[in-house]
Scaffold this active site. Structure first.
Site, PDB file in Angstrom:
ATOM      1  CG  ASN A  27       0.701  98.103 -44.022  1.00  0.00           C
ATOM      2  OD1 ASN A  27       0.318  98.007 -42.929  1.00  0.00           O
ATOM      3  ND2 ASN A  27       0.785  96.888 -44.787  1.00  0.00           N
ATOM      4  CE  LYS A  70       2.540  93.906 -43.457  1.00  0.00           C
ATOM      5  NZ  LYS A  70       3.045  92.674 -44.007  1.00  0.00           N
ATOM      6  CG  HIS A  81      -1.841  93.932 -47.294  1.00  0.00           C
ATOM      7  ND1 HIS A  81      -1.681  92.721 -46.955  1.00  0.00           N
ATOM      8  CD2 HIS A  81      -0.881  94.735 -47.352  1.00  0.00           C
ATOM      9  CE1 HIS A  81      -0.451  92.450 -46.480  1.00  0.00           C
ATOM     10  NE2 HIS A  81       0.078  93.693 -46.911  1.00  0.00           N
ATOM     11  CD  GLU A 133      -0.084  90.988 -43.715  1.00  0.00           C
ATOM     12  OE1 GLU A 133      -0.301  92.035 -43.258  1.00  0.00           O
ATOM     13  OE2 GLU A 133       1.108  90.483 -44.032  1.00  0.00           O
ATOM     14  CD  GLU A 178       2.164  94.653 -50.552  1.00  0.00           C
ATOM     15  OE1 GLU A 178       3.060  95.277 -50.008  1.00  0.00           O
ATOM     16  OE2 GLU A 178       1.090  94.116 -50.030  1.00  0.00           O
ATOM     17  N   GLY A 216       6.889  89.598 -46.270  1.00  0.00           N
ATOM     18  CA  GLY A 216       7.367  89.103 -44.892  1.00  0.00           C
ATOM     19  C   GLY A 216       8.206  87.802 -44.808  1.00  0.00           C
ATOM     20  CB  SER A 244      11.040  90.954 -48.743  1.00  0.00           C
ATOM     21  OG  SER A 244      10.239  89.872 -48.211  1.00  0.00           O
TER      22      SER A 244
HETATM   23  P1  PGA Z   1       7.113  93.280 -46.005  1.00  0.00           P
HETATM   24  O1  PGA Z   1       5.428  93.442 -45.970  1.00  0.00           O
HETATM   25  O2  PGA Z   1       7.746  94.507 -46.535  1.00  0.00           O
HETATM   26  O3  PGA Z   1       7.200  93.038 -44.268  1.00  0.00           O
HETATM   27  O4  PGA Z   1       7.288  92.100 -46.779  1.00  0.00           O
HETATM   28  C1  PGA Z   1       5.110  94.321 -46.941  1.00  0.00           C
HETATM   29  C2  PGA Z   1       3.536  94.504 -47.372  1.00  0.00           C
HETATM   30  O5  PGA Z   1       2.796  93.782 -46.638  1.00  0.00           O
HETATM   31  O6  PGA Z   1       2.964  95.691 -47.327  1.00  0.00           O
END
Ligand code: PGA
Length: 259
Positions: free
Chosen positions: A9, A11, A95, A97, A167, A173, A213
């Site tokens: 992903n 982003k 997601h 976010e 998640e 992140g 992560s």
């Molecule tokens: P990350 O994000 O691997 O940077 O923690 C995962 C995600 O948001 O899908």
């Protein structure tokens, strides 16, 4: 046996100048890797270019979002048929976010999930609790609510065509991944719910990937858990070599698991 799945992903990262070498590096790095499915989800603006690079390879294209309607007066939105036209096979939905930053509700995510399925896209439906919810012992309650709402009115047969992503918001992140056993516990819980919502057979076939992560150092241990069918990778998918390592380790752990 469930085929392990790794999803990158990207982003809101990736101008064409960045996306092209990244996609090329992933494609070339995985030329000889088997027993794993890999999906790249670049920003909308790079879908066409990345799709051209991935054409004919084992790496497939996915998107990071879609609108629930097939067309209409929705300024700035992207409809499912626009994604399939570019060769997308997957779409990330729900997601955290988007839930947090643009206020996506379970009801909207459900409409998107049904739209994606109706247009032949595999939804990667994301669920996960916040740090506060986990602290209060609400992890299962939260993910159960998101799963039931996300799949509301999806016919039992169609549920088999979904991928779930667990998640935990606190792990995204942050560098602090859920431990393999923390993730496996939630995955097992979700699979139990899927057997109630669809069937035992369908639940056994649905892939539940972990995200938050994931990196080269933890990918193998996570994928060694029988309940963890792969990874949804954010930050670490922006480096071709790093992402290729994650995919290879996931494939290796999956192969060991399958034996
Ligand atoms: P990350 O994000 O691997 O940077 O923690 C995962 C995600 O948001 O899908």
């Amino acid at each position: 046996m469930r085929m392990p799945l790794c999803v990158g992903n990207w982003k809101m990262f990736g101008t064409l100048a960045e996306a092209r070498p990244l996609a090329t590096g992933v494609r070339d790095g995985l030329r000889r890797t088997k027993d794993v499915e890999t999906v790249l989800c670049p920003p909308f603006t790079a879908l066409q270019a990345v799709g051209e690079i991935l054409a004919g390879s084992s790496v497939v294209l996915g998107a990071q979002n879609c609108h629930p309607e097939p067309s209409g007066a929705h300024t700035g939105e992207i409809a499912p048929p626009m994604l399939t036209e570019l060769g997308c096979r997957y779409v990330i939905l729900g997601h955290s976010e988007r839930r947090r930053e643009v206020g996506e509700t379970d009801e909207l995510i459900n409409r998107k999930t049904r739209a994606a399925l109706a247009h032949g896209l595999t939804p990667i439906l994301c669920v996960g609790e916040t740090a506060e919810e986990r602290r209060q012992g609400l992890t299962f309650t939260t993910v159960e609510g998101q799963l039931r709402a996300g799949l509301a009115e999806v016919p039992a047969e169609a549920i088999a065509g979904v991928v779930l992503a667990y998640e935990p918001v606190w792990a995204i992140g942050t560098g602090a991944n859920a431990t393999p056993s923390q993730a496996a516990e939630v995955h097992g819980y979700l699979r139990g719910l899927l057997s109630e919502l669809a069937s035992k057979d369908a639940a056994g076939a649905i892939r539940i990937v972990y995200g938050g992560s994931v990196k080269g150092e933890n990918a193998e241990l996570l994928a060694a858990e029988s309940e963890i069918d792969g990874a949804l990778v954010g930050g670490a998918s922006l480096n071709a070599q790093g992402f290729v390592t994650i995919v290879k380790k996931t494939a290796r752990a999956g192969a060991v698991r399958g034996n």
